[in-house]
Structure formats: structure tokens, C-alpha cells
Design a protein around this motif. Structure first.
Motif, mmCIF file in Angstrom:
data_model
loop_
_atom_site.group_PDB
_atom_site.id
_atom_site.type_symbol
_atom_site.label_atom_id
_atom_site.label_comp_id
_atom_site.label_asym_id
_atom_site.label_seq_id
_atom_site.Cartn_x
_atom_site.Cartn_y
_atom_site.Cartn_z
ATOM 1 N N LEU A 727 0.820 -1.217 0.000
ATOM 2 C CA LEU A 727 0.000 0.000 0.000
ATOM 3 C C LEU A 727 0.852 1.263 0.000
ATOM 4 O O LEU A 727 0.483 2.275 -0.606
ATOM 5 N N GLU A 728 1.976 1.216 0.721
ATOM 6 C CA GLU A 728 2.804 2.426 0.807
ATOM 7 C C GLU A 728 3.276 2.882 -0.575
ATOM 8 O O GLU A 728 3.240 4.067 -0.899
ATOM 9 N N PHE A 731 0.326 4.277 -2.555
ATOM 10 C CA PHE A 731 -0.043 5.600 -2.020
ATOM 11 C C PHE A 731 0.929 6.655 -2.551
ATOM 12 O O PHE A 731 0.518 7.737 -2.997
ATOM 13 N N PRO A 739 2.258 7.449 3.154
ATOM 14 C CA PRO A 739 1.064 7.671 3.976
ATOM 15 C C PRO A 739 1.428 7.825 5.453
ATOM 16 O O PRO A 739 2.425 7.282 5.939
ATOM 17 N N GLU A 743 -3.566 7.044 8.057
ATOM 18 C CA GLU A 743 -4.034 6.853 6.689
ATOM 19 C C GLU A 743 -3.820 5.405 6.257
ATOM 20 O O GLU A 743 -4.688 4.799 5.619
ATOM 21 N N LEU A 744 -2.666 4.874 6.593
ATOM 22 C CA LEU A 744 -2.351 3.502 6.214
ATOM 23 C C LEU A 744 -3.281 2.519 6.920
ATOM 24 O O LEU A 744 -3.777 1.566 6.304
ATOM 25 N N SER A 745 -3.555 2.768 8.181
ATOM 26 C CA SER A 745 -4.454 1.884 8.944
ATOM 27 C C SER A 745 -5.844 1.854 8.328
ATOM 28 O O SER A 745 -6.469 0.794 8.223
ATOM 29 N N LYS A 748 -5.935 -0.153 5.101
ATOM 30 C CA LYS A 748 -5.813 -1.591 5.322
ATOM 31 C C LYS A 748 -7.131 -2.246 5.710
ATOM 32 O O LYS A 748 -7.242 -3.477 5.697
#
Length: 769
Positions: A727-728, A731, A739, A743-745, A748
Motif C-alpha cells: 500500500l505504501e 499511495f 502515507p 491513513e495507512l491503517s 488496510k
């Protein structure tokens, strides 16, 4: 109005306004333009009471009512001052629904008391390069001009934006694409003093620079791929689009860039490229409805060309003088048609474009030679055909093809060379000079006939007669006129031996003595970088337009543009290397209070990407973007039913392979039914010139990014990146930053496909900070 009331209104004014000298251009002209000129301006037909206020000599004369509008030095004797303060019968009148504030009235009174000094309208004054304000840092001098005004308001510029954000801004502004992760990392690790300047040069040298700034120019050229009106048939003019891209990539000097588009066909030994450039004024609509008056719509095209030329290069609303003298600016009805005459004497041909790999000149010469030989041979052997026809039996004639029968039905004298050679092919012996030559003729003709076409302009051998049209009605011609330019601007140099034509007009437009063109163009370039021009009304530098927020800076830039030999890349370099450009776009409490519109530029401006760049950014983030440049338009996916909205249902065969994922600049645009994913992001319709795009914010934009078929394909491709790289990385591909933990949480909690859809729908993804 009682003196006591006047005194109280004066005492209520802020002290700085009373202390500062009154300037006609800065303080008085804008008010007059808004409230006075409609009834007391340039147009004598709409002038009331014989009072004209836009010219000092007329304003101080007695009116038809025996009053004097302005008595310099004596506001108490000036009728306009008396009327301004008259509560019962004020000027402007109550029916106009316009009123002046007490501050504006006092400015008028003080201006008259100080002698009613008029100034030439700032846009018509010659360009003189001003000195940068002393005591302020800045190289280029842009920063000194900006900081001087900030200092006067006790404000300071913002700090420079962080490196990643700055590179993202620069990349979108110069090439219309986000930086790659590798480019961001390299820039952040480069600690050399010239690291930023190196990025500027890299991007200016990119082939994608021409695509980004080509779209800017194509807006002004009202470019599209169809004829418009209700039939809206497709047209082929993409060679003009490619010419613009190539010219900008080569940094063609803007004076040459202008001359080739307005009059490339009239240049000595005009090249194919210079003729292609004249497609600028073939971007007008073509009405193909049945029963129309073709002359009416030819003239409608000329009306459009006059208005477009005036707006794009001069920043004037010349089109407003089509029916009468201009209401506000010194442009006469007659002068409009003198300008019209330049653009009224052209053919509008379709030009065949040759394959650049072919020796067109040599092949054309060979073809003409062969055709000459064949004509001689056919004449010499004409008797053979006659004898063959005479001896032909009914049975033999019955076996002939319909094509041959049709040729034989014609008298011999009316048969073309090709038709005669078809007959000879039936009776000649295999291997004859004649048959061999004919095969070569057909081969050359086929090769020269291949290729694309484009729409161009071509001057008539004899100019058309141009008449003034009464009230702009082409069925009511009045006096004849010859080509000419408005008297308010420097005179057109009279050409030797011919009536002035488009080439003379183009050179006049780009003359250093013309005070408008350099100002207008640098203002539009500035607008691209800050969301607003130094002159906010970028399409109107006349009296109804807004005065420049930084007049000295505007003239400094215009002077520099000419000094740099009209290099657009030099202007880009100047602007993007300034601190004014590089500063953070974050707002600050003191700016919200004192300059909420950011006119003083104490910070950068956040701008939603243009419609094409929204899609291009998502294409880039998903890894699908094709770098292929130029060529015929492509057809990415659009919703079902779009092509059935017009009068004629058109076919939209979706492109396959890399053409499906090319930059949006290359998408085929029907004027009557453009792709919805462009329309929803405010792209122009290509019907009239667009010198500034609007930026709206609607739910349809978010719905498009989530659900449009094309954007869903991008999300599916981004999903693969999420599964492969995390995801990083995805993003960062969308926003050019990593992120934050929260934001990452949140991301997910979504499955990879929906996480991708969210990333492509982020405000940050489609915004240039």
C-alpha cells in the motif's frame, strides 16, 4: 448634498486613502468603466447628454445640456461631482442599480481637485522595462516585485515547499505528469546547490513538455476533432495538434510560432510544416446541415477568427465591435471590419500530408514525366482502339466488365488518361513500354495518394471585397473597407506592392511596438502557475478588464519575454526558479485575514488538475500510461450511449493495446459529445477560444473517479501494484508522499481493489499543491 453630510462622509474614510495621491488608471478608470462608460463612453450612439468621460478633451467641454462634466481643479463646478453627491438625482442613476461608496465618491472629488489628470489606459501604453524595487532580494527579479508589495502590507512570503511536494508541482506544471518514485528519491538525496535547477532543465527538455503546454495552446486554438454544430462529423486536423507539440518542444520563438499559425502559407517558399500551422484558424466549426446558406456560415467562421485573434494575442474584446462601435474600448465598428478584411480572403482547402520518408518532389516529377509520355503514346496509337472497337462482336462486348462498358460508352475525346489506359491494357501485348510505364504510374500515384490530410488556409489570388455589415448582419452590406488595424494601437507598416494581408497582420501583432501581445502572453503563462493572471481578466485588457495586481512585474516580464527572443522556455525558467513559485501553498492566519484571495502571492496556490491531467495522473499511478507521442486520435473507453446523444449516432470503436492508455491529449474529441470524464472536469468544448479553464468541485467528479470504466481499469492495475509492492508504494505513486500511520491503517481496512479506487479518488491525487 448638504456640506455637513459631505464632511461626515470624508471624516469616515480611512486615513491612508485620503493621504495617497489619486491615480486615474488605478483609482478612477476602474470605477468609470464599471459605472460610467456605458452611457458616457466611446460609443456615440449610446452616449447620453453629449457627455463623454473616457477622453479628457471631451470631458471638460460643455455638454448638450450646457453643463461641464469636469472642471479641472474645481470639483464644486463639475457636474459629475455634483451628481455623484446628489441623493435625489444621483449619477449613476438609480435605475442602473449601480452605486458608488463614499470612498469612491471622495476619490473622484479629490481627482478633480488635483486637476483631473488622465492617463493612457495602461494596456495601450508602450512597454518599458522597470527597475526591480531596491532593497528586496530576488533572482529573478520576480521576487523583488512580489516582496515589495508584501512588505507594504506588512506580510512576508511563505517558506519554500518541501522537496517532494515541490518536485510534484514542478513536474505537473512543466510536463503534466507526476514524478516517479525514483525521481523523487534522487531529488531528495541531491544536496547540491543547483539540484532544483537541474530538475527544471530536465523537465524543460522532456518531450512531454510539448504535450503539457501544447494543451494550453490548443485550448486557445479551440481545437477538437469534429466539425461541430448538430451534424458534428469527424474531421482530420490532428497534424496541427502535433505541429503545436513539436514547435513547443523545439522552443520555437513565439513570434515565429504566431506568424506560422496566422500566415504560414504566405511565407516565402512555405514548407509543408508552415502550411500545417495555418490549421489554427481552420479549427472553426463547419455546418453541414441541409439547406444552409454557405456564405452565411463562411462569414460566421470569419467572425470567429476575428474574435479569436483579438482575444488570444491582443487580449481585447474586438468581437464586441461587430455590430456597433465598442461600448467601452476605442475600437470603431469600421475598424472591426478592417480587421475582418485580413481574414476574409482565404480558401479553406484540405491538404494531403506526405510520408516524410518519401522523396515527394522526385516522385511527383517522375509521375508527371510518365504521364506526359503515356499521353503521347495514347495519341499515337489511338487508331488501334478505334479499330478494336469497330471489330468487336456482341459476344465479346457482353463479356466486358461494367467498368469497361461505361468507358466505351463515352466519346473518345472525353475519356481520361486512366480510362484510355484501361482500354489499352485489354489489347496490348504483355510486357509492352506502355504497360510497364502504366504500372509505374499507378504505383507512384498510389504512394503519393497515401497518408493523412489536414485543414489549412490558403490566400485567394484576388482578395474578396469586404464591406461593413450594418448591425453585424451579412445581408446588409454597407461601405467597403480595406485591411487595417485599430488606431488606438501602433500603425501597421504599409507593405510594398500589395494590399496588407495576413502575413502583415501577424508581423504587426508580434511587433515590439505592439504594447499588448507580450503582456497578454506572459500574463497567461503566469496564470498557469498561480491560477490567476497578474491581470485577472486574462481575456480582456481593455477598460472593462481588471488592472494588473503587479503592473511593474507584468511589464518586466513582457520586456524580458522580448529580450529573450520570445522564448517560452526562458519565461518558464524565470518563473519556476523564483521563490514566489517555490513557496509553500499552506495558508496562514494573517493571510486569511488580509489577503484571502492570495492576490499578493504570499503563498502558492493549490489547483485541481486539468481534466486531461486527472486521467493522465491516474494512468501514471497505475503503471498503464503509454509514452507514445503524436499520430491519429485514440478512443479510450467511454460510457455506453454517449455517442447517441447528438443528431447523428457516431461509432466509437474502443482502442486496444497501448492506444487505450495514451495521454488524454490524444483522445478523439467530438464537440457535441466529448468524453464525459473530460466534461466533468471542466475541459473546454472547442467551440470558442478558451484562455482560462474554470475549476468546479462536484460529486460527479468523485463518482467518475470511482465508477467510470476507464478509471476502474486503472484501479485494477493499481490493485496489482498493491498486491506486489504494498500500500505504501501505491499511495506514494498517487500522492508523491508516504502515507501517515492513520491513513495507512484506514486503507488496510479495505480490500486491495477498493483501496486502489480510494487512492485514485483522493483530493491529493488530483491536486497540484
Amino acid at each position: 448634498m448638504p456640506f455637513r453630510s459631505i464632511l461626515l462622509s470624508l471624516l469616515s474614510l480611512p486615513a491612508p486613502v485620503l493621504a495617497e495621491p489619486v491615480s486615474f488608471n488605478r483609482d478612477i478608470r476602474p470605477i468609470m468603466s464599471d459605472t460610467c462608460f456605458h452611457c458616457h463612453g466611446f460609443d456615440p450612439k449610446s452616449r447620453e447628454a453629449g457627455l463623454r468621460l473616457d477622453v479628457r478633451e471631451d470631458a471638460i467641454k460643455p455638454t448638450s445640456e450646457g453643463t461641464i462634466g469636469i472642471v479641472p481643479g474645481h470639483p464644486e463646478k463639475s457636474s459629475i461631482i455634483q451628481r455623484l453627491f446628489d441623493e435625489e438625482d444621483p449619477m449613476p442613476p438609480k435605475k442602473s442599480h449601480k452605486t458608488l461608496t463614499a470612498e469612491q465618491k471622495e476619490l473622484f472629488r479629490r481627482w478633480v481637485a488635483e486637476g483631473a489628470v488622465y492617463e493612457k489606459h495602461w494596456a495601450f501604453a508602450p512597454i518599458k522595462k522597470p527597475e526591480a524595487p531596491a532593497g528586496f532580494t530576488g533572482k529573478p527579479a520576480i521576487d523583488a516585485f512580489i516582496q515589495a508589495q508584501l512588505h507594504a502590507k506588512k506580510l512576508t512570503p511563505s517558506p519554500e515547499a518541501p522537496k517532494a511536494k515541490l518536485l510534484r508541482r514542478l513536474s505537473f506544471d512543466l510536463i503534466g505528469l507526476p514524478p516517479s518514485l525514483e525521481e523523487i528519491a534522487a531529488f531528495e538525496q541531491d544536496t547540491s546547490p543547483k539540484a532544483y535547477e537541474a530538475q527544471v532543465e530536465r523537465l524543460l527538455a522532456s518531450k512531454h513538455y510539448g504535450e503539457r503546454w501544447g494543451r494550453w495552446w490548443l485550448d486557445q486554438a479551440r481545437y477538437a476533432d469534429s466539425n461541430g454544430y448538430s451534424v458534428d462529423a469527424p474531421r482530420q486536423i490532428w497534424k496541427f495538434r502535433d505541429w503545436v507539440i513539436d514547435a513547443l518542444n523545439q522552443d520555437m520563438p513565439f513570434d515565429q510560432f504566431t506568424v506560422e499559425q496566422l500566415a504560414g502559407d504566405l511565407l516565402p517558399k512555405a514548407t509543408e510544416s508552415q502550411r500545417i500551422a495555418t490549421g489554427f484558424h481552420r479549427n472553426t466549426q463547419i455546418n453541414e446541415e441541409g439547406g444552409i446558406d454557405k456564405e452565411q456560415f463562411r462569414i460566421e467562421s470569419v467572425f470567429d477568427r476575428v474574435a479569436t485573434t483579438g482575444t488570444v494575442w491582443l487580449g481585447l474584446t474586438i468581437g464586441c465591435a461587430q455590430c456597433h462601435d465598442h461600448k467601452f474600448d476605442p475600437i470603431e465598428h469600421k475598424e472591426y471590419y478592417q480587421f475582418f478584411a485580413f481574414l476574409n480572403s482565404q480558401e479553406e482547402p484540405v491538404m494531403k500530408i506526405s510520408d516524410p520518408r518519401m522523396d515527394v518532389t522526385g516522385m511527383t516529377k517522375e509521375l508527371k514525366g510518365i504521364e506526359s509520355q503515356l499521353k503521347t503514346m495514347v495519341q499515337e496509337r489511338g487508331g488501334e482502339i478505334g479499330q478494336w472497337e469497330k471489330e468487336m462482336t456482341a459476344a465479346i462486348r457482353g463479356k466486358l466488365s461494367a467498368r469497361i462498358k461505361k468507358i466505351l460508352a463515352k466519346p473518345v475525346a472525353k475519356r481520361s488518361l486512366s480510362e484510355q489506359l484501361e482500354i489499352f491494357s485489354l489489347i496490348a501485348e504483355p510486357g509492352e513500354d506502355l504497360l510497364v510505364l502504366n504500372e509505374r504510374r499507378k504505383e507512384l500515384d498510389a504512394k503519393l495518394s497515401k497518408g493523412t490530410t489536414t485543414l489549412v488556409m490558403k490566400e485567394l489570388a484576388t482578395p474578396r471585397l469586404t464591406n461593413i455589415f450594418i448591425k453585424g448582419d451579412f445581408t446588409r452590406p454597407d461601405a467597403a473597407v480595406t485591411p487595417g488595424t485599430p488606431k488606438v494601437l501602433p500603425a501597421l507598416r504599409s507593405p510594398q506592392g500589395h494590399q496588407p494581408n495576413r502575413l502583415d497582420l501577424a508581423r504587426w501583432i508580434m511587433s515590439p511596438e505592439n504594447p499588448l501581445t507580450a503582456r497578454v502572453i506572459v500574463n497567461r503563462v503566469w496564470q498557469q502557475y498561480f491560477g490567476r493572471g497578474i491581470v485577472e481578466t486574462e481575456n480582456d485588457f481593455g477598460s472593462q478588464g481588471t488592472p494588473p495586481s503587479h503592473p511593474e512585474l507584468l511589464d518586466w516580464l513582457a520586456s524580458e519575454f522580448m529580450a529573450q527572443k520570445w522564448s517560452l522556455k526562458a519565461m518558464h525558467r524565470l518563473i519556476v526558479t523564483s521563490h514566489t513559485y517555490k513557496q509553500s501553498s499552506d495558508n496562514r492566519p494573517e493571510l486569511i485575514k488580509q489577503d484571502p484571495g492570495n492576490y499578493l502571492l504570499a503563498r502558492q496556490t493549490r489547483l485541481r488538475l486539468d481534466g486531461e491531467l486527472v486521467r493522465d495522473a491516474c494512468l501514471s499511478a497505475s503503471g498503464l500510461l503509454s509514452p507514445k507521442m503524436g499520430g491519429a486520435p485514440v478512443y479510450p473507453p467511454i460510457p455506453d450511449g454517449v455517442m447517441g446523444q447528438g443528431q447523428v449516432k457516431r461509432v466509437w470503436t474502443v482502442s486496444q493495446g497501448e492506444d487505450r492508455y495514451r495521454r488524454s491529449l490524444y483522445t478523439f474529441i467530438y464537440r457535441a459529445s466529448p468524453p464525459p470524464w473530460l466534461t466533468v472536469f471542466d475541459t473546454p468544448e472547442g467551440i470558442t477560444t478558451c484562455t482560462r479553464r474554470l475549476r468546479s468541485n462536484t460529486p460527479l467528479q468523485s463518482l467518475t473517479l470511482l465508477n467510470d470504466q476507464g478509471f476502474l481499469e486503472f484501479a485494477i492495475a493499481l490493485e496489482k501494484i498493491i498486491r506486489k509492492d504494498g500500500l505504501e508504494v501505491a499511495f506514494c505513486r498517487c500522492t508523491s508522499r508516504l502515507p501517515k500511520p492513520d491513513e495507512l491503517s484506514l486503507l488496510k481496512t479495505l480490500d486491495p481493489l477498493n483501496a486502489a479506487r480510494v487512492l485514485l479518488n483522493l483530493d491529493e491525487t488530483v491536486t497540484r499543491e
